[in-house]
Design a protein around this motif. Structure first.
Motif, PDB file in Angstrom:
ATOM      1  N   ILE A  17       0.837  -1.203   0.000  1.00 42.98           N
ATOM      2  CA  ILE A  17       0.000   0.000   0.000  1.00 42.98           C
ATOM      3  C   ILE A  17       0.866   1.246   0.000  1.00 42.98           C
ATOM      4  N   SER A  18       1.954   1.201   0.766  1.00 38.95           N
ATOM      5  CA  SER A  18       2.845   2.353   0.819  1.00 38.95           C
ATOM      6  C   SER A  18       4.241   1.899   1.235  1.00 38.95           C
ATOM      7  N   MET A  19       5.204   2.820   1.015  1.00 43.07           N
ATOM      8  CA  MET A  19       6.579   2.581   1.441  1.00 43.07           C
ATOM      9  C   MET A  19       6.865   3.550   2.581  1.00 43.07           C
ATOM     10  N   VAL A  20       7.427   3.018   3.641  1.00 43.24           N
ATOM     11  CA  VAL A  20       7.715   3.853   4.811  1.00 43.24           C
ATOM     12  C   VAL A  20       9.191   3.716   5.164  1.00 43.24           C
ATOM     13  N   PRO A  21       9.784   4.773   5.725  1.00 43.57           N
ATOM     14  CA  PRO A  21      11.175   4.641   6.168  1.00 43.57           C
ATOM     15  C   PRO A  21      11.224   3.678   7.360  1.00 43.57           C
ATOM     16  N   ALA A  22      12.164   2.754   7.313  1.00 44.01           N
ATOM     17  CA  ALA A  22      12.277   1.775   8.405  1.00 44.01           C
ATOM     18  C   ALA A  22      13.723   1.342   8.541  1.00 44.01           C
ATOM     19  N   GLU A  23      14.035   0.737   9.670  1.00 46.64           N
ATOM     20  CA  GLU A  23      15.385   0.272   9.980  1.00 46.64           C
ATOM     21  C   GLU A  23      15.581  -1.170   9.499  1.00 46.64           C
ATOM     22  N   GLN A  24      14.985  -1.550   8.408  1.00 43.68           N
ATOM     23  CA  GLN A  24      15.147  -2.912   7.872  1.00 43.68           C
ATOM     24  C   GLN A  24      15.409  -2.829   6.376  1.00 43.68           C
ATOM     25  N   ASP A  25      15.666  -3.963   5.781  1.00 42.51           N
ATOM     26  CA  ASP A  25      16.003  -3.997   4.353  1.00 42.51           C
ATOM     27  C   ASP A  25      14.845  -3.443   3.508  1.00 42.51           C
ATOM     28  N   ALA A  26      15.217  -2.911   2.344  1.00 42.22           N
ATOM     29  CA  ALA A  26      14.204  -2.376   1.422  1.00 42.22           C
ATOM     30  C   ALA A  26      13.325  -3.508   0.902  1.00 42.22           C
ATOM     31  N   ASN A  27      12.070  -3.162   0.616  1.00 39.43           N
ATOM     32  CA  ASN A  27      11.074  -4.103   0.080  1.00 39.43           C
ATOM     33  C   ASN A  27      10.794  -5.278   1.009  1.00 39.43           C
ATOM     34  N   THR A  28      10.807  -5.008   2.274  1.00 36.43           N
ATOM     35  CA  THR A  28      10.387  -6.015   3.257  1.00 36.43           C
ATOM     36  C   THR A  28       9.159  -5.480   3.990  1.00 36.43           C
ATOM     37  N   VAL A  29       8.366  -6.384   4.509  1.00 33.21           N
ATOM     38  CA  VAL A  29       7.110  -6.025   5.174  1.00 33.21           C
ATOM     39  C   VAL A  29       7.405  -5.318   6.494  1.00 33.21           C
ATOM     40  N   VAL A  30       6.772  -4.150   6.686  1.00 29.71           N
ATOM     41  CA  VAL A  30       6.888  -3.415   7.941  1.00 29.71           C
ATOM     42  C   VAL A  30       5.656  -3.734   8.802  1.00 29.71           C
ATOM     43  N   THR A  31       4.464  -3.534   8.242  1.00 28.55           N
ATOM     44  CA  THR A  31       3.230  -3.842   8.980  1.00 28.55           C
ATOM     45  C   THR A  31       2.212  -4.490   8.034  1.00 28.55           C
ATOM     46  N   VAL A  32       1.328  -5.276   8.629  1.00 31.69           N
ATOM     47  CA  VAL A  32       0.238  -5.903   7.877  1.00 31.69           C
ATOM     48  C   VAL A  32      -1.028  -5.131   8.197  1.00 31.69           C
ATOM     49  N   LEU A  33      -1.638  -4.555   7.178  1.00 29.03           N
ATOM     50  CA  LEU A  33      -2.861  -3.783   7.371  1.00 29.03           C
ATOM     51  C   LEU A  33      -4.101  -4.682   7.301  1.00 29.03           C
TER      52      LEU A  33
END
Length: 190
Positions: free
Chosen positions: A152-168
């Protein structure tokens, strides 16, 4: 003497005009052969017509049988489409019953409602399992799979690019076929 001469003349005339015996025989013989050939041809034609009729009858029977098979297959497909959900519907009826019973309680306690909802959720999960409906719930840090996830969106995070941050929203598959992708946010590149 004259009689002898007359007889000789008659003989000469008889012998002088040869009567073709062979041509008469050849004329009679070809007619006999023609009649025999015609009889044989007529028999052959009758046999061939009978064979054609037999093959035509076999063809019509096979065509009718093919049409019957096609019609029965269409009816089976129609019934399969119409009643494909029958098993799932049977599994969902107890879930509906539980929800209706929960609404009939006049003064429910929070604990009773929570317990009822948990039991109903267990029934629903069992119905899903029985009908091969499985959840897609990726964990944080899992690599984005476009076949199962929808970013749905890309957010800045402390993990690798194109990995899941949250499940909506969880996704679902039915018998290894995607029913709904999981809606997720993914990490931007660092």
């Amino acid at each position: 003497m004259q009689e002898q001469e007359n007889q000789q003349t008659e003989k000469v005339e008889v012998t002088g005009t040869p009567v073709p015996e062979t041509p008469q025989e050849t004329i009679v013989q070809p007619e006999a052969e023609t009649v025999a050939v015609q009889d044989t041809s007529a028999k052959l034609i009758a046999e061939l017509e009978a064979k054609v009729q037999e093959l035509q009858d076999s063809f019509m029977r096979a065509k009718a049988e093919g049409e019957n098979i096609r019609r029965r297959a269409q009816e089976d497909i129609s019934k399969a489409h119409k009643f494909a959900i029958e098993g799932f519907a049977e599994a969902m009826v107890p879930v509906k019953d539980s929800l209706e019973m929960a609404l009939k309680i006049d003064t429910p306690s929070i604990e009773a409602l929570k317990e009822g909802v948990e039991m109903t959720l267990k029934q629903l999960s069992a119905a899903f399992d029985k009908n091969r409906l499985t959840e897609i719930s990726p964990v944080q840090g899992e690599k984005l799979d476009p076949m199962k996830h929808q970013a749905i969106s890309m957010v800045p995070a402390e993990q690798d690019a194109n990995t899941v941050v949250t499940v909506l929203q969880k996704g679902y598959t039915i018998a290894d076929r995607l029913l709904r992708p999981a809606l997720v946010t993914v990490a931007q590149g660092k």
